[in-house]
Design a protein around this motif. Structure first.
Motif, PDB file in Angstrom:
ATOM      1  N   LYS A  15      -3.191   1.059   2.819  1.00  0.00           N
ATOM      2  CA  LYS A  15      -1.847   0.749   3.300  1.00  0.00           C
ATOM      3  C   LYS A  15      -1.174   1.947   3.971  1.00  0.00           C
ATOM      4  CE  LYS A  15      -1.058  -2.713  -0.327  1.00  0.00           C
ATOM      5  NZ  LYS A  15      -0.254  -3.067  -1.538  1.00  0.00           N
TER       6      LYS A  15
ATOM      7  N   ASN B 157      -5.979   1.422  -2.603  1.00  0.00           N
ATOM      8  CA  ASN B 157      -4.992   0.504  -2.009  1.00  0.00           C
ATOM      9  C   ASN B 157      -3.943   1.284  -1.221  1.00  0.00           C
ATOM     10  OD1 ASN B 157      -6.187  -1.810  -3.061  1.00  0.00           O
ATOM     11  ND2 ASN B 157      -5.030  -1.672  -4.985  1.00  0.00           N
ATOM     12  N   ASN B 158      -3.485   2.419  -1.771  1.00  0.00           N
ATOM     13  CA  ASN B 158      -2.504   3.238  -1.056  1.00  0.00           C
ATOM     14  C   ASN B 158      -3.081   3.783   0.253  1.00  0.00           C
ATOM     15  OD1 ASN B 158      -0.612   2.847  -3.062  1.00  0.00           O
ATOM     16  ND2 ASN B 158      -1.092   4.759  -4.123  1.00  0.00           N
TER      17      ASN B 158
ATOM     18  N   LYS C 242      -0.083   4.736   2.709  1.00  0.00           N
ATOM     19  CA  LYS C 242       1.070   5.273   2.002  1.00  0.00           C
ATOM     20  C   LYS C 242       0.922   6.785   1.834  1.00  0.00           C
ATOM     21  CE  LYS C 242       2.387   1.218  -0.728  1.00  0.00           C
ATOM     22  NZ  LYS C 242       2.638   0.713  -2.111  1.00  0.00           N
TER      23      LYS C 242
END
Length: 512
Positions: free
Chosen positions: A296, A292-293, A298
């Motif tokens: 996104k 997920n990071n 990140k």
């Protein structure tokens, strides 16, 4: 199946694409700028091995290391992510190294010439079949080099280069090499005996050497061997035009055998690496949080690369240390592009670029006392000193401030160089370790006189024991300039004492 497709799409296929692009890009770069244009001022061993070993880490660190975090890797007592990075690097490195061997050989044809003089008309060619040739055997010029190799420089390699001029061909030389490897753990007397035995055995071999048995000749490019033959030529021809000399070494094997199975092994090695990485990619699970990071975009929380780069930032928290680290790295890069062997340059090579020795300093070349502190005798020597400088800088940089830190480093380096030439009469000394030991001398003074707070002193004692104590201990077994180490350590302790007397309260406040 969905998890497998994610791992293939996000990790494995990007690895394949980047690997193929890296291998092809480096080979294309080498073919254009080295083989066709001949404008790369780098040694062949650097182009064939060390750059291929290093270059895969660029795309891995830039693009792949973030994707590896997607995999749920667990490894007790180590960094599993680094293991994957290393496997990816190896999967690229091996095909690149093999391809360099093939590229160098496949890019040149065998040129047939009637005599040696005609080789000059083929400036960019490498292999020659000579119909007839004769040699001036009364002018055999020898030159000996010794280099260390192996883990911890455990081997000492002697090379005897003999350059013999061809008749009726100015600046074209027949090159003969004799080699011998001994243990670098032997004492000086045993090394001297081994060296004399090597020279005597080489002389016996030379008396029975058949100069006419060459099947074809290979013209040497930019390499340590070429430098060795040029060293022999310069012993009798001072100021000779080095670039204008052609060195031909005889090859006894058939020319058609020179490719071996290199081309096949390029694909085989890449296939093996790709298969291993496929298994390594499909076996672990998926780290959903990291996935997920990643989607996104990140930033990584524990990013060792980012922390390392910040440490090299002259505007970062360790300004003075960064400046000195970058200076040492920059000088090493200049050495590399100047054609020096990056693993084990010879003492003569180090002396020519600013190494420290008593005779030169006593005749007025005082700048060597400083320049030698930024010159290193190989990559391992550089890395070890960078580690020592980094650790010492972490403790002192913010306490001393930029001016006092750099000035102390330079002064201790110069005193260390003076101690070296006072102790050794004919030893070429290089390296930042004397200046670094000066920093540890300051740390020793700050520890003894309690400038560092109580909670830090156990750390400083451990660091002093492991780095400084360990280095001094190994120095007693030879191969290390302990005179420079002691000179740096003592001068650093004195500077630390002076700083304590004049600035004790301010230093204690900064140390907190």
């Amino acid at each position: 199946m969905n998890r497998l497709s994610i791992k293939l799409r996000e990790v494995y296929f990007p690895f394949l694409i980047i690997s193929i692009a890296t291998i092809l890009s480096y080979n294309l770069f080498r073919w254009i700028f080295d083989i066709k244009l001949g404008i790369l001022p780098l040694k062949e061993d650097l182009l064939n091995f060390w750059i291929p070993f290093a270059i895969p880490w660029v795309p891995i660190l830039l693009w792949l290391r973030r994707r590896i975090r997607i995999l749920k890797i667990s490894r007790k007592g180590g960094d599993g992510n680094f293991a994957y990075q290393f496997a990816m690097a190896l999967a690229m490195t091996v095909p690149i190294i093999i391809s360099q061997n093939y590229l160098q050989k496949a890019s040149y044809d065998l040129i047939f010439v009637n005599n040696i003089q005609q080789t000059k008309a083929h400036e960019k060619e490498k292999y020659f079949k000579v119909n007839t040739y004769s040699l001036d055997k009364g002018t055999l010029l020898p030159y000996v080099t010794s280099r260390t190799s192996g883990k911890y420089n455990s081997r000492l390699n002697f090379h005897l280069y003999i350059s013999c001029p061809f008749k009726n061909a100015e600046n074209v030389w027949y090159g003969i090499t004799f080699k011998k490897t001994i243990s670098n753990r032997l004492n000086d007397h045993e090394k001297d005996v081994a060296y004399k035995n090597f020279i005597q055995a080489s002389e016996r071999k030379l008396k029975t050497y058949s100069f006419q048995n060459a099947n074809y000749f290979q013209k040497l490019g930019n390499s340590d061997d070429r430098d060795g033959f040029l060293g022999a030529i310069k012993t009798a021809n001072k100021g000779v035009d080095e670039k204008g000399q052609i060195i031909l070494v005889p090859k006894m094997e058939s020319f058609v055998d020179k490719h071996d199975n290199s081309f096949t092994w390029i694909f085989a090695s890449f296939g093996i690496g790709a298969f291993v990485l496929l298994l390594m990619t499909t076996l672990p699970g998926i780290n959903k949080k990291e996935l997920n990071n990643f989607k996104k975009r990140k930033d990584l929380k524990d990013d060792d690369l980012k922390e390392f780069l910040e440490y090299l930032n002259p505007m970062g928290p360790y300004k003075s240390t960064s400046i000195l680290l970058l200076l040492n790295i920059a000088v090493f890069l200049v050495m590399m592009f100047s054609g020096l062997n990056i693993i084990s340059p010879t003492p003569q090579e180090l002396l020519e670029i600013g190494g420290n020795r008593r005779a030169e300093v006593m005749t007025g070349e005082f700048s060597r006392l400083l320049t030698s502190t930024f010159i290193h005798g190989g990559l391992l020597h550089l890395v070890m000193n960078l580690v020592g400088l980094g650790l010492g800088g972490m403790l002192l940089d913010s306490i001393l401030g930029r001016f006092q830190f750099i000035l102390s480093y330079i002064l201790c380096g110069i005193v260390a160089s003076i101690a070296s030439i006072l102790w050794y009469e004919n030893t070429v000394s290089v390296g930042a370790s004397g200046a670094i030991f000066g920093l540890y001398g300051i740390i020793l003074a700050f520890t003894i006189f309690k400038i560092f707070p109580r909670y830090m002193r156990s750390t400083t004692w451990i660091l002093l024991g492991l780095y400084a104590g360990g280095s001094l201990l190994f120095g007693f077994f030879g191969g290390i300039d302990n005179a420079a180490h002691f000179g740096g350590l003592i001068s650093g302790f004195v500077i630390g004492g002076i700083l304590i007397v004049t600035q004790k309260e301010a230093l204690m406040q900064k140390a907190k």
